[in-house]
Write an enzyme that holds these catalytic residues in place. Sequence first.
Site, PDB file in Angstrom:
ATOM      1  CB  SER A 165      -0.944  -0.027   1.207  1.00 24.93           C
ATOM      2  OG  SER A 165      -1.854   1.037   1.155  1.00 24.93           O
ATOM      3  CB  THR A 166       1.277   4.081   2.389  1.00 24.22           C
ATOM      4  OG1 THR A 166      -0.135   4.157   2.590  1.00 24.22           O
ATOM      5  CG2 THR A 166       1.852   5.484   2.332  1.00 24.22           C
ATOM      6  CG  HIS A 192      -4.208  -0.827  -0.739  1.00 16.37           C
ATOM      7  ND1 HIS A 192      -3.950  -0.826   0.616  1.00 16.37           N
ATOM      8  CD2 HIS A 192      -4.797  -2.020  -0.990  1.00 16.37           C
ATOM      9  CE1 HIS A 192      -4.363  -1.966   1.146  1.00 16.37           C
ATOM     10  NE2 HIS A 192      -4.879  -2.715   0.186  1.00 16.37           N
ATOM     11  CG  MET A 285      -2.168   3.044   7.838  1.00 13.64           C
ATOM     12  SD  MET A 285      -1.191   3.055   9.361  1.00 13.64           S
ATOM     13  CE  MET A 285      -0.324   4.623   9.178  1.00 13.64           C
ATOM     14  CG  ASP A 288      -5.752  -5.493   2.478  1.00 12.64           C
ATOM     15  OD1 ASP A 288      -6.454  -6.493   2.753  1.00 12.64           O
ATOM     16  OD2 ASP A 288      -5.664  -5.020   1.331  1.00 12.64           O
TER      17      ASP A 288
END
Length: 350
Positions: A165-166, A192, A285, A288
């Site tokens: 993600s991030t 993401h 973050m 998931d």
Amino acid sequence: MKKVSVLIVDDSAFMRRILSDILKKDHRIEVVGTARNGKDCLEKIHTLNPDVITLDIEMPVMDGLEALSIIMENHPRPVVMVSSLTKEGAESTVKAVSLGAVDFIQKPSGSISLDMKTVEQDVVRKVLVAGEANVNVHKGKPVGEKVSVPDGVRNQGNLVAIGTSTGGPRALQQVLTTLPGNLPAPIVIVQHMPEGFTKSLSERLNRLSEITIKEGEHMEELQNGIAYIAPGGSHMQVIQGEGGLFIHLDKTAPINGHRPSVNRLLQSLSHLNNVSITSVIMTGMGADGLEGLIELKHRMVQTYSIAESKESCVVYGMPKAVVKSGLADKVLELEQISQSIVQSLHIRRR
């Protein structure tokens, strides 16, 4: 609790006001100043020393990409890009996150838009996450060396699954560009990202890599040496069909706010027969991927789990959840992950 100080950079006075109004509503954030372009931004960094910068891409005098390069080289700190939804905007945004921007905010309908208020929660969340990001983890580190596949290793039911993600686009670039073109397994990836940006990400990574990297397509058969990135806005699963493995895409409801979801991908892998999975969870973050990995480990003996270590994560959330659960077989810095992926395919030859 110390507030996250933010410098807003945009050539539009309207957008500067909209972003300021959004961020000032949250008691955890302090807007310490605004700037009209990249040059103005660089001058104000010295005097204001913000924790986070929101940076528009298209600006006169000095655009966001040029300013970002200078910031990451001389004044490293978390930067959240402000991007348009055009194809060119998506390409510039993907380049920005590859250069070190932590994340990006979309302008829903162009550079001047009242629609910006519809994404208030997203703006606040991304700025707060950026405030905790470690942007110095990659500074001064060389790109890892290319990994080679040992002689005689063939695909005997191997599949690699990556969730991030991030900070993920830069992490994916490090891992995917060091994998060999003859990798004896397909790779499925959930990053993401919203719709419209994953295609630009896959195209950029494909240009830099020996393996082929593309957006996954519905009912496409998985092939060795190809990495398939879940399209933004769609869940991606892998299903078993006549003679092979196939991608299944759907637009069912987001899971814990994510579509695509790492959990949904990994849960689908738990239903495959005679397939050995290498799972890789990297920077991001939240958690998931954890529920999916739990199900994958419970149902399948042949699951090898790699988690990125805190030392190289921009945001140590998703890998931390895996490590705390005790499900990580290896905890590695980013530069070591591609080698471990190849080794996992070699170790588990049947």
